[in-house]
Design an enzyme around this catalytic site. Sequence first.
Site, short mmCIF file in Angstrom:
data_model
loop_
_atom_site.label_atom_id
_atom_site.label_comp_id
_atom_site.label_asym_id
_atom_site.label_seq_id
_atom_site.Cartn_x
_atom_site.Cartn_y
_atom_site.Cartn_z
N SER A 1 0.80 -1.24 0.00
CA SER A 1 0.00 0.00 0.00
C SER A 1 0.82 1.28 0.00
O SER A 1 0.25 2.37 -0.09
CB SER A 1 -0.95 0.01 1.20
OG SER A 1 -2.02 -0.89 0.98
N LYS B 1 0.16 3.70 -2.77
CA LYS B 1 -0.94 4.67 -2.70
C LYS B 1 -0.43 6.10 -2.63
O LYS B 1 -1.17 7.04 -2.96
CB LYS B 1 -1.82 4.38 -1.48
CG LYS B 1 -2.68 3.10 -1.61
CD LYS B 1 -3.57 2.93 -0.38
CE LYS B 1 -4.60 1.82 -0.59
NZ LYS B 1 -4.10 0.50 -0.18
N SER C 1 -5.56 3.22 4.63
CA SER C 1 -5.16 2.42 3.46
C SER C 1 -6.36 1.76 2.79
O SER C 1 -6.29 0.60 2.36
CB SER C 1 -4.13 1.36 3.87
OG SER C 1 -3.30 1.01 2.80
#
Length: 429
Positions: free
Chosen positions: A137, A140, A192
């Site tokens: 993640s 991101k 997340s």
Amino acid sequence: MTPTWTRRAACALVAVLTVGLLGLPLDVDSAVAVPLPTAPPPAVTTPVTDHCPHKIATPPAVDASEVVAPGSPTPTPLPVPTPAVGGEDLAGCGVVADPAAGPVPPRLTSAGWLIADLESGRIIAAKDPHGRYRPASTIKVLLALVVLDELDLAAHVVPTAEDWSTEGDSCGMGPGGVYTVRDLLTGLLLVSGNDCANALARELGGVDAALEKMNDRARALGAHDTRAASPSGLDAAGMSSSPYDLALVFRAAMAEPTFRQMIATPTFRFPGYPRRPDVPGDKDHPPYDMYSTNRLLLDGYPGIVGGKTGYTDDARKTFVGAAERDGRTVIIVQMFGLSVDGDLYWDQAASMFEYGFRTDPAISVGHLVEPTAASGESSTPAPPQTEKRSLTTGSDQASATSVQILIGLVAALIAVVLLLLGLRLAGRR
């Protein structure tokens, strides 16, 4: 026959030579080397990457998450830039550090990591900086950069069933909810949320279009080890990044005031949505307070600015973050690591920050390149001239120690043999 005192003299000489050459402490009264206390075996094994196992491709997957659909091509590994982006010393795959900064933090479980100065771009220390690992993640952050470039934070987003059905961590979107891009971006960075990632990708033109924009931005930043294969960071065929690249991406994001404000937010009230008539017994879902997944932020680590966490079975633990102290901001990156008993990933992160803050700001083993226009090439200005120091790696230090011990033992043995021969000849006169 050799007198007793000569045998004692020989033993004493062995002890003295052993002590002098090997560095063991000596009990002067008995002239016998006193062994160092036996330390218990370390509970943490630092991954060895000196042989560059991940220079071209990421570690093998542990599940079927990266199996391509029948008839779909398997992505080929990204080209390895030559020379290494950021400096020739970063081409190595082991620990790259300046001895003047002292030993790097022990007990780090990450296969790849990096510590850098935000403002100057100087890299303070790193391990396998261009090794290819899955970002999970932390990718991101790259999606957030594209969102901040292209979307209106006040625009409303209508969620879809695909959004709230996305696997993994979730912001908690639902049908009938009213969300802004700002809501979704905050949820993306704090908890997340993969549902938020899917919705934002759709607002950017769909998953394929969002990935293309993310990868274009990565190339413009000089992040040539990076390929986003899913907007959320869920494992997918071809997904790749590196400690160096995540530092580039995070440094660019830190230049965005909105991003800095969001990652510094420990809690945020996320909108709710009405009861779902298609779910028997369902009730209204009111707004709720979401909390950052960044433990350093929640626990009040001194100077923490913020960061982004990540985890999948294939990527293991990942983290990129920044802390500020005495006017200096340090970035750290951790990839392909784990928490183990007595050595949490957050403790490892804190030790990396401490190393960065106590290091002389002039020390540099490489530099973070500056972003360029859409050409996809990055500028690589030479860092300010500093005193040239030799760099050491874990394998170099181990080899040097082994050679020193061998030379010491051989020298001690030769000296003893010569002494005993001399004493034996003297006794025959």
